[in-house]
Structures are given as C-alpha cells and as structure tokens.
Design an enzyme around this catalytic site. Structure first.
Site, mmCIF file in Angstrom:
data_model
loop_
_atom_site.group_PDB
_atom_site.id
_atom_site.type_symbol
_atom_site.label_atom_id
_atom_site.label_comp_id
_atom_site.label_asym_id
_atom_site.label_seq_id
_atom_site.Cartn_x
_atom_site.Cartn_y
_atom_site.Cartn_z
ATOM 1 C CB CYS A 94 -1.862 69.268 -65.882
ATOM 2 S SG CYS A 94 -0.220 69.243 -65.144
ATOM 3 C CG LEU A 95 -2.796 67.370 -59.983
ATOM 4 C CD1 LEU A 95 -2.087 66.435 -59.014
ATOM 5 C CD2 LEU A 95 -4.193 67.719 -59.473
ATOM 6 C CG HIS A 136 0.204 64.223 -68.138
ATOM 7 N ND1 HIS A 136 -0.748 65.123 -68.583
ATOM 8 C CD2 HIS A 136 0.644 64.724 -66.947
ATOM 9 C CE1 HIS A 136 -0.840 66.123 -67.708
ATOM 10 N NE2 HIS A 136 -0.011 65.901 -66.703
ATOM 11 C CD GLU A 137 2.107 62.305 -64.223
ATOM 12 O OE1 GLU A 137 2.781 63.316 -63.971
ATOM 13 O OE2 GLU A 137 0.864 62.266 -64.101
ATOM 14 C CG HIS A 140 4.721 66.932 -65.564
ATOM 15 N ND1 HIS A 140 4.466 68.279 -65.588
ATOM 16 C CD2 HIS A 140 3.508 66.335 -65.387
ATOM 17 C CE1 HIS A 140 3.151 68.487 -65.434
ATOM 18 N NE2 HIS A 140 2.553 67.317 -65.312
#
Ligand code: GNR
Ligand code: NI
Length: 170
Positions: A94-95, A136-137, A140
């Site tokens: 993850c960034l 995953h997004e 967020h």
C-alpha cells in the site's frame, strides 16, 4: 496536473469514511482535475491503485490501472460490490504503508457497480489482481488499511518500522 501528497499510516485522516460523490459533481472541472491528479500521483508512485482517502479527499472514488504499460486507466465512483465469489490470497502492499507487504485473503471474483468518469453507471466483473485492488481501494474509502487484517502485534511492528524509516530519512 499535479502530484498530490499521499497520507501514510498511522495518519488518523486515513480512518475517515468517505462521502458519496454527487452524480452532478462528476463532470465538473474540479472533480475531473482531481481524477487526473490522482492518476498522475498513482503512476508516479508507482502503484496500481489510489483511493481518494489517500490524498486527503474524502469522497467515494478511486483510480486503478493494473496493466503493465499504463494502458488501462479506470475510475470507480461510488463503487458497490454486488457479488463476491471464491477466495484468493495476494501479497499486498500500500502506498500509505510504504515498504510493508503482507498476505491478505479477499474474494477472487466480484461484480462491481460504479459510475465512470463521465458519470455513466457501469457494472463489471473482475477477478484476480484487479478484484483484489478494487477491494483494497474500497477498504480505504471505509477508513480501513490492509494492515488491519494483521494481528495487533504485527501492526504495532509495522508502525515502529515506518517510524524508524522516517527517522532515518529525516
Ligand atoms: O500499488 C499497489 N499495489 C497493490 C498490490 C497488491 C494489492 C493491492 C495493491 S494497491 C497498491 C496501491 C495502493 O496503496 N492503493 O491503495
Ligand atoms: Ni492502499
């Protein structure tokens, strides 16, 4: 276009629950510029996805491109998962949690409904890496990070490792 700063764990702003995008907002120049800036930021990082939450914009959308040559940019606005099937484990990164990688189990195949960047409703089936990235997004947008799937002890180790890396970078 502009590169946007990416929030990093454990920044509390990453815990914000994003708000629905108004359909009329999608075609405004401001929103379209934000989408372009998020693509630029994602490709520069480089990453295969970026949720608005990560750039401190608490709206329900993300940009994704899982191609190898930046040839498949996709925008998912107000995404909803209609169906999930099977399980798949990917080693995720993850960034917002740089340098940390861990296995996460998610649905292997999903059907997702969303608005595209023209504001049109779309339905799409996705599998494998794309399905993993969409999930995953979407986490967020709920204020959730992949490290939340780890034990509290491992998460604490991640927090310390990032703090140490930042000290050395400073
Ligand atoms: O660039 C990314 N790679 C990645 C690899 C496996 C599973 C998920 C991802 S998403 C990540 C970019 C990012 O942090 N998006 O929020
Ligand atoms: Ni991420």
């Amino acid at each position: 276009m502009a590169l946007l700063p990416i929030l990093e764990f454990p920044d509390p702003r990453l815990r914000t629950k994003a708000a629905q995008v108004e359909p009329a907002q999608v075609t405004t120049p401001e929103f379209q510029r934000l989408v372009d800036d998020m693509f630029e930021t994602m490709y520069d990082a480089p990453g295969i996805g970026l949720a608005a939450t990560q750039v401190d914009q608490h709206l329900r959308f993300m940009v994704i491109d899982t191609s190898e040559d930046k040839s498949a940019p996709m925008v998912f606005i107000n995404p909803e998962i209609l169906e999930r099937q099977g399980e798949r484990v990917y080693q995720e990164g993850c960034l917002s949690v740089p340098g940390i990688y861990a296995d996460v189990t998610r649905a292997d195949t999903i059907v997702v409904r969303f608005l595209d960047r023209e504001g049109r409703q779309q339905e799409m089936a996705a599998e494998g890496l794309l399905a993993t990235c969409i999930q995953h997004e979407m986490d967020h947008l709920e204020g959730k990070l992949f490290v939340d799937y780890l034990s509290p002890l491992k998460r604490e180790m991640v927090r310390k490792k990032l703090a140490k890396a930042r000290r050395h970078a400073a």
